[in-house]
Structures are given as structure tokens and as C-alpha cells.
Design an enzyme around this catalytic site. Structure first.
Site, mmCIF file in Angstrom:
data_model
loop_
_atom_site.group_PDB
_atom_site.id
_atom_site.type_symbol
_atom_site.label_atom_id
_atom_site.label_comp_id
_atom_site.label_asym_id
_atom_site.label_seq_id
_atom_site.Cartn_x
_atom_site.Cartn_y
_atom_site.Cartn_z
ATOM 1 C CB CYS A 2 -0.783 0.127 1.248
ATOM 2 S SG CYS A 2 -1.732 -1.444 1.218
ATOM 3 N NE ARG A 30 4.376 1.661 -1.504
ATOM 4 C CZ ARG A 30 5.503 1.219 -1.058
ATOM 5 N NH1 ARG A 30 6.445 1.337 -1.770
ATOM 6 N NH2 ARG A 30 5.639 0.273 -0.032
ATOM 7 C CD1 TRP A 77 -2.225 -4.643 -5.335
ATOM 8 C CD2 TRP A 77 -1.472 -5.817 -3.657
ATOM 9 N NE1 TRP A 77 -1.908 -5.747 -5.731
ATOM 10 C CE2 TRP A 77 -1.522 -6.629 -4.790
ATOM 11 C CE3 TRP A 77 -1.078 -6.597 -2.412
ATOM 12 C CZ2 TRP A 77 -1.067 -7.967 -4.917
ATOM 13 C CZ3 TRP A 77 -0.762 -7.813 -2.385
ATOM 14 C CH2 TRP A 77 -0.724 -8.720 -3.713
ATOM 15 C CG ASN A 103 2.633 -0.541 3.196
ATOM 16 O OD1 ASN A 103 2.292 -1.571 2.645
ATOM 17 N ND2 ASN A 103 4.103 -0.302 2.921
ATOM 18 N N GLY A 104 1.593 -2.802 5.338
ATOM 19 C CA GLY A 104 2.012 -3.915 5.697
ATOM 20 C C GLY A 104 1.161 -5.153 6.467
ATOM 21 C CD GLU A 472 11.536 -9.651 -17.264
ATOM 22 O OE1 GLU A 472 11.440 -10.500 -16.591
ATOM 23 O OE2 GLU A 472 11.402 -8.295 -17.063
ATOM 24 C CE LYS A 476 8.204 -7.268 -17.284
ATOM 25 N NZ LYS A 476 8.933 -6.966 -16.193
ATOM 26 C CD GLU A 479 4.732 -8.272 -15.003
ATOM 27 O OE1 GLU A 479 5.003 -8.165 -13.865
ATOM 28 O OE2 GLU A 479 5.965 -7.951 -15.907
ATOM 29 C CG HIS A 495 12.751 -32.607 -23.463
ATOM 30 N ND1 HIS A 495 13.012 -33.739 -23.905
ATOM 31 C CD2 HIS A 495 13.803 -31.656 -23.765
ATOM 32 C CE1 HIS A 495 14.311 -33.869 -24.275
ATOM 33 N NE2 HIS A 495 14.873 -32.599 -24.206
ATOM 34 C CE LYS A 594 8.239 -0.787 -10.086
ATOM 35 N NZ LYS A 594 8.578 -1.425 -11.344
#
Ligand code: F6R
Length: 599
Positions: A2, A30, A77, A103-104, A472, A476, A479, A495, A594
Site C-alpha cells: 500500500c 504500490r 492493495w 502499510n504491511g 523475462e 512482461k 503481465e 520435451h 509494484k
């Protein structure tokens, strides 16, 4: 995950509501499923709304709040309880004497909640945070003044927290941090408190980084920092060397595109003062790596891909190294000793999984080093040593420039660890920013995305140093497009994953150089071509890859050690343009935040 902002000013100072909205909008990366503000007044004025910041903006009667110079704000969040008006912060006690943002995670919230309910308190939300204002209120009821009431409430909670509170009839803000970021801004007339510097950078570049366990009281007249026993703590005011422009979009449609284009600058910053071409030397003045034995990298998401890349470079240089997903890393399964160097790779320096892994490794006797972008972050406090990647603030939730900077920083680290850097290596490292610039200037990724948008899925393949880059590229893509995208070691396709390949699943192959690795990837390209999959190659033109491809994304020919850093930029642009064509929320993708400060 947050974001917190607080502003404490004096009468006649700037209106807090403007500062809070500006701060919240800088902190939306955030979390952005709900937001709220509380203005210090009698009575307290509290507004909250589910949804992005605009929803709150339309709820707040800003004109009526002129003249209030102190307040707190929060962008959320969700962790406990779904996004809703009721679960949005600030939370208050039943009589609205105190309003709290947090936040936490409060780990013992359930037992505290049961205790408070037992004492007759009615809860208005599902959050862990709401226990805090009720604990403070019970102290006020017992006759405590605001500051001791705040401290005693904080004494009762366990977990990670950055908390800010305003009280009815008081003009200041009380704050505390433990394992969640909280930084102070020291302006001329107003003092700020926030989860991150961009929240107040437009007002001041003078900052104080709080330590775990420190309390703060902010007013228009000043800042008082104390330890958990109330003793004053000496703090030093630092000046950050970036400004509001650095956190704006600078004319780009999205932060992500801006940050992709900032990579040449970011990489030059990363190299500055650390490489000496003439002597063929890398100097990492900030950390001493002498006598490092085995290296264990721990990281999550994009940073894990950088860690895989770093570990592969170390092994090439003859240094034993393995990369672990931080949430899978425990020292009872992966033993360490005092010769082990555990390297956390984390852009934010606040990722809970990575922090836990680093702390555990430290407690088990390993030396710890964090490679991070964020000055003063929790990871820098948790580790013995720190190496900054110096990418500058990254606002887009999808990491881009910080990945490139991590790759380069880890190249330096791998060189320093093995003492095996040559003049040629350094010369080629120095060329990387210009090579990326040439990709940015000439990329055809947009045209290729226009051809392939609407496909069923996207697969990315690469070998050796291009393997983490393939992972990566897929991350990307998934996401920000929300489409199925996967990265594979090119040799693994046959495979199993080959069963997924059809005429509707483009395969993006990273093939550079013309050695045996490139030739093997060419065989894998032929395998997917035979299944009618459209093939995109990212190539430096040295192999025959272009002949077998439907689409070519070119990169300049460069040293095989660095080419994957440059090639990755084409994958970033490809993902960006796919998402853009699909009208996705690029800077704030669905369900993501983030900074992920829960395990
Ligand atoms: C992907 C992304 C995430 C982060 C991950 C770790 O674009 O940004 O996968 O890389 O959450 O974050 P840090 O690097 O802050 O530890």
C-alpha cells in the site's frame, strides 16, 4: 504494497488535500484498489472510495477542505478483506477520535480483534489495520494523551507496519515503521511522511530515512524522531538527486514506455565510476566481496530472471553460483556457511519473500549482499552490504529499466567476484547503452505486434544467457497483455511444450552470435516452423536465424556476454505494443502491485 502519504503544515500553509492527492497519485504503483484521506480537524474529516484514485477524487468535497494543512492518505492493495469503501484506509475508532493508515501486515490482528470485540468494540471493516485505531482509542479511554496512546497501541502489534495517525483536535501526525518503508520529507513550511520519496518529491528533495522501530511526530514546526523507548534519535537529512520530472511521464503515453527509453541513461549511471577501461578493472567501492565462497542468489519475478542471468555469468567466470526463487529458499533445505555469499536481487528492496530469505540466510551465518534500486530500503538494512543499480525511480508496475540495470550490475558483480574482467569486457559493457539506444531508435516491434495481436498464446525461447531473457520476455508479455505467454529453454520445447505450438501461437526466439548455441536454437526454430507457428527472431544477424523467421527484430552485433541485455529491449517493446493495441492498463496491470510486501 500500500502507499502512505502524510503532510503536516502550519496555518496558512499549502492545502493538505492537494498535497495528499498529488502524493497518492505518485504512489498508485504500490496499490490501487481503493484509496482514502483523513484531514486533521475537529471533527476528523475522512473520505474513502473503492477503485482507482479518481473514484476518491469525485467523493471528496475539496473546496470545503481548503485551509486544512494536515492530513494523511492511503492507496490500497488488498491483503485482508476485498477492495471496498469500508476496507479502504484510513480506519478510525468508533468515535472518530483517531484515523490511521497502514502499510504491511499485522500478524496478531485476529487475537487483538477478538479481544477488542470482547470489550464491546464493533468493527467496520475486514482489515487487520482496524485493530490499531481501536487499540489507540482504548488507551485514550484510559486517560492517555495521543502520543502515549499511539505508542502503547503499537507496542501491542506484531508484524510489519508503517503507520500514520491523526487525532481529532491535534495538528500533527504520528508515525512509526517496522519492516515497511516510511520516509520523511523536510519542506520549508510542511513536513511529509510517505512510503516512498516520489510521493513528495514535487515539494521537497530533503529526506530522512526512518529505521525500524522509530517513531516520528510531524508538525508544521518540525519533525521529532524517537526510539521505541521515547528517547530522541539523531537523524540526518539527505538530498535526493532526482526531481519531480524524473517521476513524471515526460510526454510518453505510459511510464513503462518512458522507462524503456530511459535504459541507456540508467545503464550509464550504473556503470559510472565503477569500471576502468584502461586498467581493465571493476571497482565496487560500496561492497567488499573478498573471500566470497559459493554464491546463492535469491529474488522474485523479474529480479529472479536477473538473478538467473547473474548466476550464469558467475559460473562462466568460474564462480559457483545458483539462483533461487526467494519464496522457495530456506536454509534448512539450502544450507549456508560463513563462506556463502547470499545475494538478494530486488528493485524495491521491500519484497517480503526476498527480505525473509536474506534475513534467514544472515541468521544462519551467511554473508548477505543486496543488489537494489532503492536507497534506504528495508533490504539495505537487513544485509551486510549493498550495491545500488542506480536506475532511478521506476513507476510502471512492470519492471523494465531496472531489469537491464540489474543485468549490468550483476555483470559487474560477476566480474569483481572472479577478478576476471578484461579491457575488452569493459569496452563492450560501455557500448551497451548506445546499442540499446539504436534498438529504441529502429525497433520494428510495433509493426510485428500489429501482425500478431490476437494470437492464442505467445512463447519465448532462448539458450544460455538468452534463457532468462526468454523467461523475462514472457513475464512482461503476460503481465501487461493478460494473454498466455511462456518462456522456455529452447532445448526444452521438444520435451513437452511443443504440444502447445500451433499456427496461432507465435514463438519468439532470441538467437545471437553464430556459435553452437545459436545453431542449436536454429534447430528449435525449425521444429516450431514445421508446426506452422509464426516465428519472430531477435537476432544480431550473425546466424541464419533471419532466413527461417517470419519477422525479424534486429539488435546490433555485440559481445556475447552483453547481447542478451540489448535483445531484451526488443521483447519489452513487443510486449508493450501488444498491450497497447489491446487497450490494456499498461502501467497498472490487473491484480498486480509494484512492491509486494507480503509473503
Ligand atoms: C515484474 C515485476 C515483478 C518484480 C517482483 C520482485 O515486472 O516487477 O515480478 O520483479 O515482484 O520485485 P523486487 O525486484 O522489487 O523485489
Amino acid at each position: 504494497m500500500c502507499g502512505i502519504i502524510g503532510a503536516a503544515g502550519s496555518d496558512g500553509g499549502p492545502d493538505a488535500i492537494d498535497v495528499l492527492f498529488e502524493g497518492l497519485s505518485a504512489l498508485e504503483y504500490r496499490g490501487y484498489d481503493s484509496a482514502g484521506v483523513a484531514l486533521a480537524n475537529s471533527p476528523l474529516e475522512v473520505y474513502k472510495a473503492r477503485g482507482e484514485l479518481e473514484a476518491l477524487r469525485s467523493t471528496v468535497p475539496a473546496a470545503e477542505l481548503r485551509g486544512r494543512t494536515t492530513g494523511i492518505g492511503h492507496t490500497r492493495w488488498s491483503t485482508h478483506g476485498p477492495p471496498s469503501d469500508a476496507n479502504a484506509h484510513p480506519h478510525t475508532d468508533t468515535d472518530r477520535r483517531v484515523a490511521v493508515v497502514h502499510n504491511g501486515i499485522i500478524e496478531n490482528y485476529q487475537s487483538l480483534r477478538d479481544e477488542l470485540i470482547g470489550a464491546g468494540v464493533e468493527f467496520a471493516s475486514d482489515t487487520d489495520t482496524e485493530v490499531v485505531p481501536h487499540l489507540i482509542a482504548s488507551q485514550l479511554d484510559a486517560g492517555a494523551e495521543p502520543e502515549p496512546a499511539f505508542r502503547r497501541a503499537v507496542d501491542r502489534i506484531e508484524g510489519s507496519y508503517a503507520i500514520a495517525a491523526v487525532f481529532e483536535g491535534e495538528t500533527g501526525i504520528y508515525g512509526v515503521r517496522n519492516e515497511s518503508p516510511l520516509v520523511l520529507g523536510v519542506g520549508e513550511e510542511t513536513r511529509y511522511l510517505a512510503s516512498d520519496v516520489p510521493a513528495f518529491i514535487a515539494q521537497t528533495d530533503r529526506v530522512v530515512y526512518l529505521e525500524d522501530g522509530e517513531f516520528v511526530h510531524l508538525t508544521g514546526d518540525g519533525v521529532r524522531v524517537t526510539d521505541s523507548s521515547g528517547r530522541p534519535v539523531e537523524t540526518s537529512v539527505e538530498t535526493v538527486d532526482w526531481d519531480a520530472e524524473d517521476t513524471g511521464k515526460s510526454g510518453y503515453d505510459h511510464y513503462m514506455l518512458k522507462e524503456i527509453h530511459e535504459q541507456p541513461t540508467a545503464l550509464r549511471q550504473c556503470l559510472r565510476g565503477r569500471v576502468d577501461e584502461l586498467r581493465g578493472e571493476v571497482t565496487l567501492e560500496e561492497c567488499s566481496l573478498e573471500d566470497a565462497g559459493r554464491i546463492q542468489f535469491v529474488a522474485c519475478g523479474t529480479s529472479y530472471h536477473a538473478a538467473l542471468y547473474g548466476a550464469a555469468l558467475c559460473r562462466r567466470n568460474g564462480v559457483g553460483a545458483t539462483a533461487y526463487i526467494a519464496s522457495e529458499y530456506t536454509t534448512d533445505r539450502i544450507p549456508v556457511d560463513e563462506e556463502t555469499l547470499v545475494v538478494g536481487v530486488t528493485q524495491s528492496g521491500e519484497t517480503a519473500d526476498t527480505l525473509r530469505a536474506l534475513r534467514e540466510a544472515g541468521q544462519a551465518g551467511a554473508r548477505t549482499l543486496v543488489v537494489t534500486n532503492t536507497v534506504g530500503s528495508s533490504a539495505t538494512r537487513a544485509c551486510d552490504e549493498t550495491m545500488y543499480i542506480r536506475a532511478g525511480p521506476e513507476v510502471g508496475v512492470a519492471a523494465t529499466k531496472t531489469f537491464a540495470s540489474q543485468q549490468l550490475a550483476l555483470t559487474l558483480l560477476a566480474g569483481e567476484l572472479s577478478d576476471s574482467v578484461s579491457y575488452a569486457d569493459i569496452k563492450s559493457l560501455r557500448a551497451v547503452p548506445d546499442q540499446i539506444q539504436s534498438v529504441l531508435d529502429t525497433s520494428r516491434a510495433r509493426a510485428v505486434a500489429e501482425e500478431l495481436v490476437g494470437s492464442d498464446a505467445f512463447f519465448f525461447i532462448g539458450r544460455d544467457l538468452a534463457y532468462p531473457v526468454a523467461l523475462e520476455g514472457a513475464l512482461k508479455c503476460k503481465e501487461i497483455t493478460y494473454e498466455h505467454a511462456e518462456g522456455f529453454a529452447a532445448g526444452e520445447l521438444k520435451h513437452g511444450p511443443l504440444a502447445l505450438v500451433t499456427a496461432d501461437t507465435p514463438v519468439v526466439a532470441v538467437v545471437t552470435g553464430d556459435g553452437s548455441t545459436a545453431r542449436k536454437t536454429l534447430s528449435n526454430i525449425k521444429e516450431v516452423e514445421a508446426r506452422d507457428a509464426p516465428v519472430v527472431v531477435v537476432t544480431d544477424g550473425q546466424s541464419e536465424a533471419g532466413r527461417y523467421a517470419d519477422y525479424v527484430l534486429e539488435v546490433p552485433a555485440t559481445d556475447e556476454l552483453n547481447v542478451a541485455v540489448v535483445a531484451n529491449v526488443q521483447l519489452q517493446l513487443f510486449a508493450y505494443w501488444l498491450a497497447n493495441l489491446m487497450g490494456r492498463s499498461i502501467d497498472k496491470p490487473r491484480n498486480l502491485a509494484k512492491s509486494v510486501t507480503v509473503e
